[in-house]
Design an enzyme around this catalytic site. Structure first.
Site, PDB file in Angstrom:
ATOM      1  N   GLU A  31       0.798  -1.146   0.192  1.00 61.78           N
ATOM      2  CA  GLU A  31      -0.046   0.050   0.077  1.00 61.78           C
ATOM      3  C   GLU A  31       0.689   1.229  -0.066  1.00 61.78           C
ATOM      4  OE1 GLU A  31      -3.140   1.226  -0.147  1.00 61.78           O
ATOM      5  OE2 GLU A  31      -2.358   3.050   0.324  1.00 61.78           O
ATOM      6  N   ARG A  36     -17.635   3.200   6.097  1.00 58.71           N
ATOM      7  CA  ARG A  36     -16.373   2.769   5.249  1.00 58.71           C
ATOM      8  C   ARG A  36     -15.200   2.232   6.067  1.00 58.71           C
ATOM      9  NH1 ARG A  36     -15.622   4.184  -0.092  1.00 58.71           N
ATOM     10  NH2 ARG A  36     -17.815   4.584  -0.808  1.00 58.71           N
ATOM     11  N   TYR A  84     -28.960   7.749   5.502  1.00 60.17           N
ATOM     12  CA  TYR A  84     -29.470   6.679   6.216  1.00 60.17           C
ATOM     13  C   TYR A  84     -28.436   6.665   7.623  1.00 60.17           C
ATOM     14  CZ  TYR A  84     -25.038   4.922   3.233  1.00 60.17           C
ATOM     15  OH  TYR A  84     -23.977   4.688   3.019  1.00 60.17           O
ATOM     16  N   ASP A 110     -11.554  -1.082  -8.544  1.00 66.36           N
ATOM     17  CA  ASP A 110     -11.819   0.151  -9.251  1.00 66.36           C
ATOM     18  C   ASP A 110     -10.535   0.134 -10.402  1.00 66.36           C
ATOM     19  OD1 ASP A 110     -13.873   1.084  -8.048  1.00 66.36           O
ATOM     20  OD2 ASP A 110     -13.125   2.926  -7.526  1.00 66.36           O
TER      21      ASP A 110
HETATM   22  P1  FAD Z   1      -9.526   2.255  -3.874  1.00 67.07           P
HETATM   23  O1  FAD Z   1     -10.491   2.088  -2.710  1.00 67.07           O
HETATM   24  O2  FAD Z   1      -9.301   3.443  -4.595  1.00 67.07           O
HETATM   25  O3  FAD Z   1      -7.993   1.519  -3.321  1.00 67.07           O
HETATM   26  C1  FAD Z   1      -7.038   1.572  -3.977  1.00 67.07           C
HETATM   27  C2  FAD Z   1      -5.765   1.463  -2.923  1.00 67.07           C
HETATM   28  O4  FAD Z   1      -4.534   1.428  -3.597  1.00 67.07           O
HETATM   29  C3  FAD Z   1      -5.702   2.744  -1.898  1.00 67.07           C
HETATM   30  O5  FAD Z   1      -5.542   2.381  -0.815  1.00 67.07           O
HETATM   31  C4  FAD Z   1      -4.511   3.540  -2.691  1.00 67.07           C
HETATM   32  O6  FAD Z   1      -3.756   4.328  -1.711  1.00 67.07           O
HETATM   33  C5  FAD Z   1      -3.663   2.406  -3.246  1.00 67.07           C
HETATM   34  N1  FAD Z   1      -2.795   2.507  -4.238  1.00 67.07           N
HETATM   35  C6  FAD Z   1      -3.181   3.369  -5.241  1.00 67.07           C
HETATM   36  N2  FAD Z   1      -2.147   3.588  -6.248  1.00 67.07           N
HETATM   37  C7  FAD Z   1      -1.247   2.642  -5.656  1.00 67.07           C
HETATM   38  C8  FAD Z   1       0.305   2.458  -5.976  1.00 67.07           C
HETATM   39  N3  FAD Z   1       0.643   3.116  -7.168  1.00 67.07           N
HETATM   40  N4  FAD Z   1       1.104   1.494  -4.977  1.00 67.07           N
HETATM   41  C9  FAD Z   1       0.412   1.240  -4.172  1.00 67.07           C
HETATM   42  N5  FAD Z   1      -0.804   1.579  -3.797  1.00 67.07           N
HETATM   43  C10 FAD Z   1      -1.761   2.092  -4.349  1.00 67.07           C
HETATM   44  N6  FAD Z   1     -19.566   0.963  -3.692  1.00 67.07           N
HETATM   45  C11 FAD Z   1     -20.292   0.214  -3.027  1.00 67.07           C
HETATM   46  O7  FAD Z   1     -20.250  -0.931  -3.377  1.00 67.07           O
HETATM   47  N7  FAD Z   1     -21.535   0.779  -2.331  1.00 67.07           N
HETATM   48  C12 FAD Z   1     -21.662   2.087  -2.205  1.00 67.07           C
HETATM   49  O8  FAD Z   1     -22.712   2.410  -1.449  1.00 67.07           O
HETATM   50  C13 FAD Z   1     -20.792   3.064  -2.541  1.00 67.07           C
HETATM   51  N8  FAD Z   1     -20.999   4.418  -2.535  1.00 67.07           N
HETATM   52  C14 FAD Z   1     -20.079   5.151  -3.172  1.00 67.07           C
HETATM   53  C15 FAD Z   1     -20.317   6.210  -3.076  1.00 67.07           C
HETATM   54  C16 FAD Z   1     -19.568   7.647  -3.357  1.00 67.07           C
HETATM   55  C17 FAD Z   1     -19.735   8.948  -3.073  1.00 67.07           C
HETATM   56  C18 FAD Z   1     -18.331   7.048  -4.239  1.00 67.07           C
HETATM   57  C19 FAD Z   1     -17.215   7.912  -4.665  1.00 67.07           C
HETATM   58  C20 FAD Z   1     -17.975   5.688  -4.271  1.00 67.07           C
HETATM   59  C21 FAD Z   1     -18.851   4.576  -3.714  1.00 67.07           C
HETATM   60  N9  FAD Z   1     -18.661   3.496  -3.911  1.00 67.07           N
HETATM   61  C22 FAD Z   1     -19.660   2.340  -3.406  1.00 67.07           C
HETATM   62  C23 FAD Z   1     -17.730   2.878  -4.649  1.00 67.07           C
HETATM   63  C24 FAD Z   1     -16.298   2.354  -3.881  1.00 67.07           C
HETATM   64  O9  FAD Z   1     -16.065   3.314  -3.049  1.00 67.07           O
HETATM   65  C25 FAD Z   1     -15.038   2.009  -4.717  1.00 67.07           C
HETATM   66  O10 FAD Z   1     -15.774   1.101  -6.041  1.00 67.07           O
HETATM   67  C26 FAD Z   1     -14.150   1.014  -3.805  1.00 67.07           C
HETATM   68  O11 FAD Z   1     -14.070   1.743  -2.779  1.00 67.07           O
HETATM   69  C27 FAD Z   1     -13.176   0.630  -4.833  1.00 67.07           C
HETATM   70  O12 FAD Z   1     -12.128   0.038  -3.953  1.00 67.07           O
HETATM   71  P2  FAD Z   1     -10.671  -0.578  -4.557  1.00 67.07           P
HETATM   72  O13 FAD Z   1     -10.115  -1.140  -3.422  1.00 67.07           O
HETATM   73  O14 FAD Z   1     -10.774  -0.985  -5.850  1.00 67.07           O
HETATM   74  O15 FAD Z   1     -10.105   1.051  -4.638  1.00 67.07           O
END
Ligand code: FAD
Length: 416
Positions: A28, A101, A209, A286
């Site tokens: 991370e 979260r 909520y 994501d």
């Molecule tokens: P991220 O959360 O972006 O995590 C990526 C991680 O990788 C981070 O910790 C970052 O620091 C790390 N990282 C990045 N680049 C590097 C690198 N080069 N080297 C090492 N580490 C790195 N989803 C739902 O399921 N339900 C909901 O109700 C919902 N509501 C939402 C409301 C809003 C307003 C928003 C904006 C989003 C919502 N989402 C919801 C979507 C959800 O938040 C994201 O899809 C999800 O958090 C993605 O998780 P992830 O781990 O793939 O990516």
């Protein structure tokens, strides 16, 4: 193996793969693990997985299991349609819940710690490459890490995604403000904390909520930024927030004073891509499929990705413990991209429906008011069991089953 990114997706995948007996190192970039933002909604396709991980009861203890999800018109406040979440739980076998979260992130982090995931912070990955026996990542410090497989869960601005496509995040010109209201505020007493509510309005919507057993009211205010539409760089600023909701009902406008005004989230997604595996490097969460959040599935898809990968590792592991990574990654790539593509495109359309104005808004309201609360045609493909193969993936919309009375009527009509 290596997982890059300690968000909800990376932690979920690391736990799933460790559970299959693999040794996982998670890298991370941040100096500490954590999540920003407030609430997150978890539908049955996610709580089913948390249950399989043995984490559902702890999650329920940290969150809230609401009774209903209600959609209202943001202009007049009238109810348009609802889901009975108790009945929905019976249909899908698992609850719909909401959770902070940081509580969900903490739950997955503790699960990874207990499972023995090697958790490394301050490790920013700058490049990925395949090697003879697996894949290698290089950090900003120059250090390298090598493993049989690298899973890139590095979020919307993924470095790994550049191996697959030369694309950029797509701006929706919408921006989200978040905020929580403490229980002692009169506003919290005025709402029914057993409901998840969205008020949909012209170019805006407002979600609220309860969180943490009703200790907090979570609020999200989302609107289309005129400055973004005008091509300005400084879009989404607080001065646009109040103007965007000027036409909405008292309840929605009263909630705006509780939004955090020093931080906002511009809403981006990306075009779907169908290729997530490059040699021994695979995208997850994501980095592969950032959605607009309108159907609340982004974090859920990320958790599903990790679970599906874990299941395919189990199916492709020999008795001596070696994994046929070619087969496991191919099975993962065969089933996940199409499902996530549907979620991404549906989220965009769902947002358009929420934000209608004028006659189109009135037509939408007529249709939504006519919807049967117990019609699950639009949720079966999403909230049902997570498919492990393309054949198991349910059709996008299942036909609405005719009631037995309607079938009898149709039969009589045929006979006449
Ligand atoms: P991220 O959360 O972006 O995590 C990526 C991680 O990788 C981070 O910790 C970052 O620091 C790390 N990282 C990045 N680049 C590097 C690198 N080069 N080297 C090492 N580490 C790195 N989803 C739902 O399921 N339900 C909901 O109700 C919902 N509501 C939402 C409301 C809003 C307003 C928003 C904006 C989003 C919502 N989402 C919801 C979507 C959800 O938040 C994201 O899809 C999800 O958090 C993605 O998780 P992830 O781990 O793939 O990516």
């Amino acid at each position: 193996m290596i997982v890059v990114g300690g968000g909800i997706g990376g932690l979920g995948a690391a736990f799933s793969l460790t559970r299959q007996g693999l040794s996982v190192r998670l890298l991370e970039r941040a100096p500490a693990f954590g999540e920003v933002g407030a609430g997150i909604q978890l539908a049955p396709n996610c709580t089913r997985i948390l249950d399989d991980y043995g984490l559902l009861e702890e999650a329920k203890g940290l969150g809230v299991v609401p009774d209903a999800m209600v959609m209202r018109d943001a202009v007049d406040g009238d109810e348009l349609t609802r889901l009975d979440l108790r009945d929905l739980e019976k249909r899908y076998g698992y609850p719909y819940m909401v959770i902070h979260r940081s509580d969900l992130h903490g739950l997955l982090l503790r699960a990874c710690e207990r499972a023995g995931v090697e958790l490394i912070t301050d490790a920013q990955v700058t490049s990925y490459e395949n090697t003879d026996g697996g894949a290698r990542v290089t950090l900003a410090s120059g250090e390298t890490h090598e493993a049989g497989v690298v899973i890139a869960a590095d979020g919307l601005h993924s470095v790994a995604r550049k191996l697959f496509v030369d694309d950029e995040p797509v701006s929706s010109a919408y921006v989200a403000y978040r905020g929580t209201v403490p229980a002692e505020q009169p506003r919290v007493r005025s709402v029914d904390l057993s409901e998840v509510v969205v008020h949909v309005g012209p170019a805006c919507h407002f979600v609220h909520y309860g969180l943490r057993g009703g200790e907090l009211l979570n609020q999200v205010a989302v609107f289309e930024s005129p400055k973004a539409l005008a091509g300005r760089e400084d879009w989404g600023t607080p001065d646009e927030l109040d103007a965007a909701f000027a036409q909405t009902c008292d309840f929605v406008r009263d909630g705006l004073q509780f939004m955090w005004r020093d931080k906002w989230w511009r809403m981006f997604d990306r075009e779907p891509i169908m290729n997530w595996v490059h040699g021994r490097i695979a995208l997850l969460g994501d980095s592969a499929h950032p959605p607009l959040q309108y159907i609340a599935q982004g974090a859920i898809m990320a958790i599903e990705d990790g679970w599906v990968l874990g299941e395919h590792v189990a199916r492709n592991r020999a008795e001596d413990g070696t994994v046929d990574w070619g087969a496991a990654l191919a099975a993962y790539e065969a089933v996940r991209p199409e499902h996530c593509r549907r979620v991404l495109t549906t989220s965009r359309k769902w947002g358009e429906l929420w934000h209608l104005d004028g006659v189109a808004r009135e037509q939408r309201n007529v249709l939504l008011r006519a919807r049967d609360t117990y019609d699950y045609a639009f949720t079966d493909w999403l909230y049902g069991p997570t498919a492990l193969t393309p054949d198991e993936e349910p059709p996008m919309f299942t036909p609405i089953p005719l009631s037995s009375a309607a079938v009898e009527d149709a039969g009589r009509a045929e006979g006449e």
